[in-house]
Design a protein around this motif. Structure first.
Motif: not given
Ligand code: ADP
Length: 500
Positions: A286-308
């Motif tokens: 589901n590309l819309d979900a994956a795009i949202a997940g790619a954005e959130f997965g990296l940019f959440f917390n300014q990218g300052q996540c050990c699991c980014a």
């Protein structure tokens, strides 16, 4: 409290955006008392959105750590904590959770002030997770038990789980309060006593939580707080012979140092370290979900996540369409005053991180990767960096290999499942991974083949106090959260009784 009285200039990140905060606590907590450092030294903590000083905080070093460890030892071996019923320990942890909930707005504001993270995240993510984590471990306090063991002969054999003892806890600045909760929850549930060193960039929320712990009735000396620097306060804690165990969250390099320092006293150690997590998108997702997940997965917390999810593997046949939509989405991120409820991206935590990230962006350009959006500082004040997306990245470029800990995404195309598994695993890290697909077989194949402590399927960054978290390979040793974390804080004792 930190009056989060931000200016009403939406999206502005001018130096006027936060009213002068009043910080309730900036000293060390030792044996139930708030004290200055023995040396009299203090260090400044800064607001990363304005680069202005918030407060001077007492700076612990070896002498203070020694007093804190002695206090923790005393309350481990005598006094109310040592003899308290497990269920009563659980009640105190629950009381602390209640107080965090009652003071949620204040704690969220303090977190945003000291760390720079958007207030919407502090309120909706960090603080609720803190409360949940404490409540989860409160429930464990009276459920930690041993076994009876069917040994040969006329003996009765059983095991007990005893507190590991005095634990030294060293935490980072990216989720200051949540890291405290992950550390305190299982340590308190198991009956340990604690000396915690918050990160020098973000000491304030842990100190306020220390006040709430005393208010909750957690006996003096059970929790001690020694804000200060890593090589002084941190190293003193790691080397102290009175500390039984070190729980560390931070960079892999510091983890290696701590492992070396802890060897002299053969301390128990658990580590939650860096990552370079693969986020894998198949064409059938589901590309819309994956795009949202790619954005959130990296940019959440300014990218300052050990699991980014900093290595975004996208199946070749959807690569161009996916990247175009992702870049569009990245451009909609709202940078600015972290106290503005509409802000989705705040500043990086400090100058050092800011410089390091810009250095990696530069390295990306030099290596020949193509920057499709971002790549620069945002504004003139505060450590803001634009959301940055690189394509034409190869697996050996520094931006694809190293943990950047910032808003910098590397997109890597792939053609087959076997290929992406091999490339996802070609890293020294192994903290997390994600896969996006509608094919359940492929999802499980990836989940089982990627060497990482957590794999998310069609989601990213889904955390729960009950679900263990930690790393394979150089991303860590041991697991936090869930039942798994309890074994980090207990020693297993075998008792054999002759029935003859
Ligand atoms: P970062 O580089 O992102 O700040 P670190 O791993 O250096 O991450 O820091 C995480 C925590 O480890 C902080 O609380 C820091 O003070 C502490 N620390 C740093 N160096 C040492 C050390 N040599 N011994 C013990 N703790 C340390």
């Amino acid at each position: 409290m930190a009056t989060a009285a931000a200016s009403k200039k939406n999206g502005s990140h001018k130096s006027t955006l936060v009213a002068t905060p009043s910080v309730k606590q900036a000293r060390l907590l030792i044996d139930g008392k708030w004290v200055a450092a023995k040396s009299g030294k203090t260090f400044a903590t800064f607001n990363p959105a304005t680069e202005q000083k918030i407060a001077d905080v007492a700076e612990a070093d070896a002498a203070d750590v020694d007093l804190a460890v002695k206090a923790a030892r005393k309350s481990l071996e005598s006094g109310p904590w040592a003899t308290m019923d497990a269920r009563d320990r659980g009640r105190l942890i629950n009381k602390l959770a209640d107080l965090v909930e009652a003071n949620l707005d204040e704690l969220a504001a303090l977190e945003t002030l000291d760390n720079g993270k958007p207030i919407r995240d502090s309120k909706a993510a960090d603080l609720p997770l803190v409360v949940d984590c404490l409540r989860y471990y409160a429930g464990w306090a009276d459920k930690i038990k041993g076994d009876t063991v069917p040994v040969r002969g006329n003996f009765f054999c059983y095991t007990r789980r005893e507190p590991v003892g005095v634990v030294g806890q060293i935490i980072p600045w990216n989720f200051p309060l949540l890291m405290v909760a992950w550390k305190w929850g299982p340590a308190l549930a198991t009956g340990c006593t604690i000396v915690l060193k918050p990160a020098e960039q973000t000491p304030l929320s842990a100190l306020r939580l220390g006040e709430l712990a005393l208010e909750a009735g957690i006996p003096k000396g059970v929790i001690n707080l020694v804000p200060g620097y890593g090589p002084t306060a941190g190293a003193a804690l790691v080397k102290h012979p009175g500390v039984d165990k070190i729980a560390f969250t931070g960079s892999t390099e510091t983890g290696q140092l701590i492992m070396r320092d802890a060897a002299a006293t053969l301390k128990r150690t658990t580590f939650e370290l860096g990552g370079k997590s693969p986020n894998i998108v198949f064409a059938d997702a589901n590309l819309d979900a994956a795009i949202a997940g790619a954005e959130f997965g990296l940019f959440f917390n300014q990218g300052q996540c050990c699991c980014a999810g900093s290595r975004l593997f996208v199946e070749q046949k959807i690569h161009d369409e996916f990247v175009e939509k992702l870049v569009k989405r990245a451009k909609t991120r709202k940078l600015g005053n972290p106290f503005d409820p509409n802000t989705t991206q705040g500043p990086q935590v400090d100058q050092a991180q800011f410089d390091k990230i810009l250095g990696y962006i530069d390295a990306g350009h030099k290596a020949g990767a193509k920057c499709l959006t971002g790549g620069k500082r945002f504004g003139k004040t505060g450590f803001y960096i634009e959301p940055t997306v690189f394509t034409e990245v190869t697996d050996d470029m520094p931006i694809a290999v190293d943990e950047i800990f910032g808003p910098v995404l590397s997109v890597l195309p792939f053609k087959s499942t076997d290929e992406v598994i091999r490339r996802a695993n070609a890293t020294n890290f192994g903290l997390a991974a994600a896969v996006w697909t509608r094919d359940i077989g492929k999802a499980h194949q990836i989940a089982h083949s990627v060497r990482a402590g957590t794999v998310w399927v069609n989601c990213y960054d889904v955390f729960d106090a009950a679900a263990p978290f930690g790393g394979f390979k150089q991303s860590g040793i041991g697991r936090e959260l869930g039942e798994a974390a309890l074994s980090n804080y207990t020693e297993l004792k075998t008792v054999t009784v002759s029935l003859g």
